[in-house]
Write an enzyme that holds these catalytic residues in place. Structure first.
Site, PDB file in Angstrom:
ATOM      1  CD  GLU A 159       5.859   0.518   8.972  1.00 29.48           C
ATOM      2  OE1 GLU A 159       5.049   1.449   8.992  1.00 29.48           O
ATOM      3  OE2 GLU A 159       6.388   0.113   7.928  1.00 29.48           O
ATOM      4  CD  GLU A 200       5.203  -3.733   6.193  1.00 27.21           C
ATOM      5  OE1 GLU A 200       5.079  -2.657   5.563  1.00 27.21           O
ATOM      6  OE2 GLU A 200       4.633  -3.962   7.281  1.00 27.21           O
TER       7      GLU A 200
HETATM    8  O1  AHR Z   1       2.194  -2.399   3.482  1.00 24.65           O
HETATM    9  C1  AHR Z   1       1.431  -1.292   3.803  1.00 24.65           C
HETATM   10  C2  AHR Z   1       1.866  -0.630   5.092  1.00 24.65           C
HETATM   11  O2  AHR Z   1       3.151  -0.128   4.956  1.00 24.65           O
HETATM   12  C3  AHR Z   1       1.954  -1.515   6.301  1.00 24.65           C
HETATM   13  O3  AHR Z   1       0.740  -1.691   6.926  1.00 24.65           O
HETATM   14  C4  AHR Z   1       2.885  -0.769   7.195  1.00 24.65           C
HETATM   15  O4  AHR Z   1       3.577  -1.605   8.067  1.00 24.65           O
HETATM   16  C5  AHR Z   1       3.773  -0.026   6.214  1.00 24.65           C
HETATM   17  O5  AHR Z   1       3.892   1.306   6.551  1.00 24.65           O
END
Ligand code: AHR
Length: 544
Positions: free
Chosen positions: A209, A342
């Site tokens: 990110e 994610e």
């Molecule tokens: O999964 C929780 C958080 O969500 C992670 O650390 C981040 O990459 C995303 O914003």
């Protein structure tokens, strides 16, 4: 009714019946459902792509009780453990056959300095986990503990390197430490710390990110940095890194476009993050005053909130399709993978838990989100090479929960865990295209969802498995299945559901939601396979 071919999204007009159904759902009226109201036509002759096992990837971050208290309790703990890994959690992960695990974050990765987590435990410095609740950690779970866990589970490690606050040298040395079998200083340090042979590390993320917690960068700046960091992340011996660029925030196609243009084939894959979250504004935790968002609750939700989350989860399809369109322009041969590293549901934290720890429960609604998301990833495996649900233990849409107050309680497997296990039949099977005709439900003025989602695949032995999810909260649906060139003799399998969609597994009542034998598949007199799906259910059948 409308036809959902394998590449369709649902921007089509609504027939009267669907309109009637949506009104009925909105008004909470019972809907009389016709027999065989869903048609599924399966085309084995069009089967081509193998579903990579990495679609079933997990994500383990230093966040809340994912690592400490979830995976890792340490070898001296009273809690039964295997070399420091919590025994019941370890065994549940082993049984799940996890293919790949991403670590150490997430946002945590861009503040993680790997050298702090190697060497004698007593010498490891303490760190403040600034991203997640300011928790102080003792670094007892580091590179060795993670890579050994992966070896013991038989899964591929996926390391997220630190671009945001780490140096090129630090990242380069980490790769060398893990994967070099030379007598270099880094390889010797690894040996001194107890590991003779280099580990195999394939997946390596260059930042996380980077548009946000990973450095707040523009895509242009990140792309330049990627090139600089990635070139020093070397291949040692026969270890070959699959280098992954930090990808877009959800639907930000410009991020993907700039990375494709500026990084191109210097990366093997690029990620994207997409959460099924509805953020209704900001609300402060009544006890601590900490802003915690207003995302709705995992356990107490209205029918409307159920549909809101399911609809949001389905929007991941438009999200990946749009990124893939951009990628196709630069890489028509599809050599660069898209990794959804994610994804999952994200609600308010459970009341009374640390707002920075993202601990949430999991119901049949989450099982449905898991199934429909996997169904979507399966469709696009010519481009989507990995997906990592967030997160494996005690954080967001977890597989496993451990009890914070009574850690000796046995761990609990969530409905999502059971879906992943049930879907294991699709791992490394060949995806079989199909057409689905079904009714749609209106969620709001702009969003509609189909009643049914599916995956059809053929495993290495030629055995066909069909997964069907009924997203309709209140009505059963009967799916008539026609398989080209095959006369079905029998079909049996398992179902995950509960009378109440809010059902969940908890400490002391761990089996409220679990797979049971499915009796709803029948071959009729004409030789047609009819599958009756109860409301809000996930089914997988083996067809013979
Ligand atoms: O999964 C929780 C958080 O969500 C992670 O650390 C981040 O990459 C995303 O914003």
């Amino acid at each position: 009714m409308k036809n959902q071919s394998n590449t369709n999204t649902f921007n089509i007009h609504y027939p009267m019946k669907k309109l009637f159904m949506s009104m009925a759902v909105a008004l909470m009226l019972p809907i009389s459902v016709l027999a065989q109201d869903v048609q599924l036509n399966v085309h084995p002759d069009q089967a081509k792509n193998v579903i990579p096992k990495e679609i079933y990837g997990q994500f383990a971050e230093h966040l809340g009780r994912c690592i400490y208290g979830g995976i890792w309790v340490g070898p001296d703990s009273n809690i039964p453990n295997v070399q420091g890994y919590r025994k019941d959690v370890f065994e549940a992960l082993k049984a799940l056959e996890v293919p790949v695990m991403r670590w150490p974050g997430g946002c945590f990765a861009d503040e993680y300095h790997w050298m702090d987590g190697v060497g004698p435990q007593e010498n490891r410095p303490r760190l403040v986990n600034n991203n997640w609740g300011g928790t102080v950690e003792d670094n007892s779970f580091g590179t060795h503990e993670f890579l050994n866990l992966c070896e013991m589970l038989g899964c591929e490690p996926y390391i997220s390197g630190n671009v945001g606050s780490g140096s090129v040298e630090e990242m380069a040395k980490w790769v060398e430490y893990m994967t070099s079998d030379t007598n270099s200083t880094m390889a010797e340090l690894r040996r001194k710390n107890g590991r003779d042979k280099a580990w195999k590390v394939k997946y390596f993320g260059v930042g996380n990110e980077s548009w946000g917690c990973g450095g707040d960068m523009t895509p242009e700046y990140y792309s330049d940095l990627y090139r600089r960091y990635a070139i020093y992340a070397r291949n040692y011996g026969d270890n070959r890194l699959y280098r992954i660029a930090s990808g877009a925030n959800s639907t930000d196609n410009n991020w993907t476009e700039v990375c494709m243009r500026k990084i191109g084939h210097r990366m093997n894959g690029i990620s994207v993050h997409f959460y099924a979250v509805r953020d209704w504004g900001t609300e402060n935790d009544p006890e601590t005053g900490i802003p915690m968002g207003k995302k709705g609750w995992a356990l107490t939700f209205t029918d409307q909130e159920y549909y809101n989350i399911v609809s949001k989860a389905l929007q991941i399809e438009d999200c990946v399709v749009d990124h893939m369109r951009v990628m196709d322009r630069f890489d028509p041969q599809k050599r660069i993978g898209l990794l959804v590293d994610e994804w999952g549901t994200w609600y308010n934290v459970e009341k009374g838990t640390n707002p920075g720890w993202l601990y949430q429960q999991s119901t049949v609604r989450d099982a449905i989100v898991a199934a429909l998301s996997l169904d979507i990833f399966h469709k696009y495996t010519d481009r989507i090479k990995m997906a990592n649900i967030a997160q494996v233990v005690n954080v967001l849409q977890s597989m496993i929960l451990t009890n914070e107050k009574n850690p000796m309680d046995p761990c609990v497997l969530t409905p999502t865990y059971h879906v992943f296990k049930m879907y294991n039949v699709h791992k490394e099977a060949t995806y079989v295209p199909s057409d689905l005709v079904c009714n749609y439900i209106s969620v709001n003025a702009k969003e509609q969802i189909p009643t049914v989602s599916r995956t059809v695949s053929c495993d290495k032995n030629g055995v066909m498995h069909i997964s069907l999810t009924n997203m309709d909260l209140n009505n059963q649906h009967v799916v008539a299945i026609n398989i080209d060139g095959m006369k079905v003799k029998s079909a049996e399998g398992e179902i995950i559901t509960a009378p109440d969609v809010h059902a969940f597994n908890d400490f002391g009542k761990a089996d409220e939601v679990k797979p049971v034998a499915f009796k709803g598949a029948k071959v009729d007199k004409k030789g047609q396979l009819l599958v009756t799906l109860p409301a809000h259910s996930v089914v997988t059948i083996t067809v013979k």
